[in-house]
Motif scaffolding. Structure first.
Motif, PDB file in Angstrom:
ATOM      1  N   UNK A  65       0.806  -1.217   0.000  1.00 32.98           N
ATOM      2  CA  UNK A  65       0.000   0.000   0.000  1.00 32.98           C
ATOM      3  C   UNK A  65       0.843   1.272   0.000  1.00 32.98           C
ATOM      4  N   UNK A  66       2.059   1.175  -0.541  1.00 33.57           N
ATOM      5  CA  UNK A  66       2.921   2.336  -0.696  1.00 33.57           C
ATOM      6  C   UNK A  66       3.185   2.528  -2.182  1.00 33.57           C
ATOM      7  N   UNK A  67       3.014   3.761  -2.669  1.00 34.13           N
ATOM      8  CA  UNK A  67       3.128   4.047  -4.096  1.00 34.13           C
ATOM      9  C   UNK A  67       4.044   5.239  -4.320  1.00 34.13           C
ATOM     10  N   UNK A  68       4.570   5.326  -5.544  1.00 31.00           N
ATOM     11  CA  UNK A  68       5.551   6.362  -5.872  1.00 31.00           C
ATOM     12  C   UNK A  68       6.711   6.312  -4.875  1.00 31.00           C
ATOM     13  N   UNK A  69       7.202   5.095  -4.625  1.00 30.66           N
ATOM     14  CA  UNK A  69       8.172   4.845  -3.569  1.00 30.66           C
ATOM     15  C   UNK A  69       9.556   5.360  -3.957  1.00 30.66           C
ATOM     16  N   UNK A  70      10.164   6.100  -3.040  1.00 25.69           N
ATOM     17  CA  UNK A  70      11.503   6.632  -3.251  1.00 25.69           C
ATOM     18  C   UNK A  70      12.397   6.298  -2.067  1.00 25.69           C
ATOM     19  N   UNK A  71      13.635   5.939  -2.390  1.00 26.84           N
ATOM     20  CA  UNK A  71      14.669   5.699  -1.390  1.00 26.84           C
ATOM     21  C   UNK A  71      15.479   6.977  -1.216  1.00 26.84           C
ATOM     22  N   UNK A  72      15.657   7.405   0.033  1.00 29.47           N
ATOM     23  CA  UNK A  72      16.528   8.530   0.333  1.00 29.47           C
ATOM     24  C   UNK A  72      17.578   8.088   1.343  1.00 29.47           C
ATOM     25  N   UNK A  73      18.804   8.490   1.123  1.00 32.33           N
ATOM     26  CA  UNK A  73      19.862   8.192   2.084  1.00 32.33           C
ATOM     27  C   UNK A  73      20.970   9.224   1.928  1.00 32.33           C
ATOM     28  N   UNK A  74      21.826   9.300   2.940  1.00 24.76           N
ATOM     29  CA  UNK A  74      22.988  10.173   2.903  1.00 24.76           C
ATOM     30  C   UNK A  74      24.216   9.331   2.598  1.00 24.76           C
ATOM     31  N   UNK A  75      25.048   9.842   1.709  1.00 21.36           N
ATOM     32  CA  UNK A  75      26.213   9.075   1.277  1.00 21.36           C
ATOM     33  C   UNK A  75      27.469   9.923   1.398  1.00 21.36           C
ATOM     34  N   UNK A  76      28.575   9.222   1.676  1.00 21.04           N
ATOM     35  CA  UNK A  76      29.933   9.745   1.523  1.00 21.04           C
ATOM     36  C   UNK A  76      30.645   8.669   0.723  1.00 21.04           C
ATOM     37  N   UNK A  77      30.883   8.932  -0.548  1.00 26.73           N
ATOM     38  CA  UNK A  77      31.334   7.892  -1.479  1.00 26.73           C
ATOM     39  C   UNK A  77      32.553   8.364  -2.252  1.00 26.73           C
ATOM     40  N   UNK A  78      33.507   7.470  -2.386  1.00 26.60           N
ATOM     41  CA  UNK A  78      34.619   7.670  -3.298  1.00 26.60           C
ATOM     42  C   UNK A  78      34.730   6.466  -4.212  1.00 26.60           C
ATOM     43  N   UNK A  79      34.696   6.691  -5.521  1.00 25.12           N
ATOM     44  CA  UNK A  79      34.800   5.581  -6.474  1.00 25.12           C
ATOM     45  C   UNK A  79      35.327   6.129  -7.798  1.00 25.12           C
ATOM     46  N   UNK A  80      36.188   5.347  -8.443  1.00 25.12           N
ATOM     47  CA  UNK A  80      36.748   5.729  -9.731  1.00 25.12           C
ATOM     48  C   UNK A  80      35.664   5.657 -10.810  1.00 25.12           C
ATOM     49  N   UNK A  81      35.950   6.166 -11.997  1.00 24.46           N
ATOM     50  CA  UNK A  81      34.992   6.131 -13.094  1.00 24.46           C
ATOM     51  C   UNK A  81      34.555   4.691 -13.373  1.00 24.46           C
ATOM     52  N   UNK A  82      33.340   4.508 -13.919  1.00 20.97           N
ATOM     53  CA  UNK A  82      32.838   3.144 -14.154  1.00 20.97           C
ATOM     54  C   UNK A  82      33.576   2.395 -15.254  1.00 20.97           C
ATOM     55  N   UNK A  83      34.508   3.050 -15.927  1.00 19.66           N
ATOM     56  CA  UNK A  83      35.395   2.314 -16.822  1.00 19.66           C
ATOM     57  C   UNK A  83      36.264   1.343 -16.027  1.00 19.66           C
ATOM     58  N   UNK A  84      36.427   1.629 -14.719  1.00 17.80           N
ATOM     59  CA  UNK A  84      37.358   0.852 -13.898  1.00 17.80           C
ATOM     60  C   UNK A  84      36.714   0.288 -12.622  1.00 17.80           C
ATOM     61  N   UNK A  85      35.985   1.136 -11.874  1.00 21.22           N
ATOM     62  CA  UNK A  85      35.422   0.715 -10.583  1.00 21.22           C
ATOM     63  C   UNK A  85      33.930   1.038 -10.541  1.00 21.22           C
ATOM     64  N   UNK A  86      33.209   0.295  -9.690  1.00 21.66           N
ATOM     65  CA  UNK A  86      31.751   0.383  -9.720  1.00 21.66           C
ATOM     66  C   UNK A  86      31.155   0.450  -8.312  1.00 21.66           C
ATOM     67  N   UNK A  87      30.072   1.233  -8.198  1.00 21.95           N
ATOM     68  CA  UNK A  87      29.229   1.274  -7.008  1.00 21.95           C
ATOM     69  C   UNK A  87      27.777   1.241  -7.474  1.00 21.95           C
ATOM     70  N   UNK A  88      26.957   0.439  -6.813  1.00 18.74           N
ATOM     71  CA  UNK A  88      25.574   0.262  -7.235  1.00 18.74           C
ATOM     72  C   UNK A  88      24.628   0.363  -6.044  1.00 18.74           C
ATOM     73  N   UNK A  89      23.361   0.723  -6.344  1.00 16.34           N
ATOM     74  CA  UNK A  89      22.240   0.495  -5.440  1.00 16.34           C
ATOM     75  C   UNK A  89      21.242  -0.348  -6.214  1.00 16.34           C
TER      76      UNK A  89
END
Length: 212
Positions: A65-89
């Motif tokens: 019974x939840x619609x238009x669901x959005x995830x919110x979070x706070x991040x501190x992230x360091x990651x190289x370009x996706x040609x080399x390194x990856x981060x996903x949700x």
């Protein structure tokens, strides 16, 4: 500020980051966005070279019974370009098949806590069983960055129960459609639909999650 006991792999851990790492980009924070603790990949420093995908996975979340669901979070992230390194949700309704709802599209070198908003409605809306997952990797054999630190995770949506505005089947018609074209230069179309006339507010974020 209390460990929810989510499933961790590799160097994912709950605790206080130490400000270590930063061979490239910036080091980890020394505390959470609020309070001392975070979930992070290697709270003592950078992620390693040649890392396979390593996951932090939530317990089951009930989005019935939840619609238009959005995830919110706070991040501190360091990651190289996706040609080399990856981060996903990623998100899933069975813990086996996963949908990527966010990934790094460039090098990210956060030097402060940044709030991120991710639309997960296509996966989570009105689902009794939802899992969320933050993934570090794959990485190559070159530069190393501080990786994921996450805090203050929230789910936002429109409740289909007890609403004085509309019935659930009407609320289902609230839609924000994909930006067209994507990628775009220099303009893009942002289309949405509503079940009835209403005042709306649209917020646009850049790829680092900053409000434009």
């Amino acid at each position: 500020d209390t460990d929810p006991g989510w499933t961790t792999e590799g160097d994912w851990a709950y605790g206080q980051p130490t400000g270590g790492g930063g061979q490239y980009g910036n080091p980890d924070p020394t505390s959470g966005h609020t309070g001392d603790n975070v979930y992070g990949y290697n709270l003592g420093g950078d992620y390693p070279n040649d890392l396979d995908e390593s996951h932090l996975t939530t317990a089951v979340i009930d989005c019935s019974n939840l619609y238009n669901t959005n995830l919110k979070f706070w991040r501190w992230l360091g990651v190289e370009t996706p040609d080399y390194d990856h981060a996903y949700v990623r998100a899933s309704t069975d813990g086996a098949s996963w949908v990527t709802v966010w990934e790094n599209t460039e090098e990210i070198t956060d030097s402060a806590w940044t709030q991120i908003g991710v639309d997960i409605s296509s996966v989570a809306d009105d689902q009794e069983t939802v899992y969320l997952r933050w993934t570090m990797g794959i990485t190559d054999g070159g530069w190393q960055y501080c990786g994921w630190n996450i805090d203050d995770i929230e789910l936002w949506g429109i409740s289909g129960e007890g609403s004085d505005v509309a019935e659930p089947e009407l609320i289902r018609d609230v839609r924000l459609y994909p930006v067209r074209p994507n990628p775009f230069n220099p303009t893009a179309n942002i289309a949405f639909s509503l079940p009835h006339h209403a005042e709306v507010e649209l917020a646009v974020y850049d790829v680092r999650g900053r409000l434009v």
